[in-house]
Design an enzyme around this catalytic site. Structure first.
Site, PDB file in Angstrom:
ATOM      1  CB  SER A 150      65.259   3.972  36.716  1.00 24.45           C
ATOM      2  OG  SER A 150      66.752   4.544  36.046  1.00 24.45           O
ATOM      3  CB  SER A 151      63.233   7.808  35.457  1.00 25.69           C
ATOM      4  OG  SER A 151      62.625   9.694  34.031  1.00 25.69           O
ATOM      5  CE1 TYR A 164      63.803  11.344  39.831  1.00 25.58           C
ATOM      6  CE2 TYR A 164      63.666  11.637  37.424  1.00 25.58           C
ATOM      7  CZ  TYR A 164      62.926  11.156  38.451  1.00 25.58           C
ATOM      8  OH  TYR A 164      62.200  10.247  38.822  1.00 25.58           O
ATOM      9  CE  LYS A 168      65.209   8.499  39.653  1.00 22.95           C
ATOM     10  NZ  LYS A 168      64.805   7.338  40.636  1.00 22.95           N
TER      11      LYS A 168
END
Length: 185
Positions: A150-151, A164, A168
């Protein structure tokens, strides 16, 4: 060769599927796992880059027949299905699934394009969900592991990363839901 890290030595003769393995985090994971003797199924859109990663994995001790390269675009459902099928066909098991493939686009509420939103969610959320679903019976059998990459933007908002970031966040929550619902005992 990499210095042993606690727990990673147990990867010898295991099978890991790493999506998005032709560059970045996926390529690094593939090279590290190869150092520990983990057999690999590697996906990527760019076969030339995927071949370079495979060559590095061979340099780190894997035989070429212990690596399966799969050209796959996770915007295409049949490629996701092909990835699961070919991995099981080649190795007859899976111990580690690394859902790493992803798409990154800059956008905001002022300039969001719904087609881009759909693309990001198909690659970043739908494809990992489908791949995990398809491989769940095999992962349960081996008491395997799923790692969803993930981020930080899944938890912290950043300007210009609307779609985005949303994808995530969805990936993070999917991970929590799967962890609560699957028991690999």
């Amino acid at each position: 060769m990499a210095t042993p890290v606690s727990g990673l030595c147990s990867l010898k003769n295991k099978v890991a599927l790493v999506t998005g393995a032709s560059s970045g985090i996926g390529a690094d994971v593939a090279r590290l796992f190869a150092s520990y003797g983990c057999r690999l199924a590697l996906t990527g859109r760019n076969m030339e880059a995927l071949q370079q990663v495979t060559d590095k994995c061979v340099e780190r001790g894997l035989d070429k027949d212990e690596i399966l390269m799969i050209q796959a675009d996770f915007e295409v459902e049949s490629d996701v299905r092909k990835t699961a099928e070919q991995t099981i066909q080649k190795f007859n098991q899976i111990d580690v699934l690394i859902n790493n493939a992803g798409v990154y686009l800059n956008d905001s509420v002022e300039n969001v394009i719904l087609e881009n939103f759909d693309r990001v969610f198909v690659v970043n959320v739908r494809a990992p969900l489908l791949l995990t679903h398809l491989l769940a019976p095999y992962l349960i059998k081996t008491k395997g592991t799923v790692v969803n990459v993930s981020s930080i933007v899944g938890r912290v908002s950043m300007r210009g990363l609307l779609t985005y970031s949303m994808s995530k966040s969805a990936m993070d929550h999917m991970t929590r839901c799967i962890a609560d619902g699957l028991c690999f005992d």
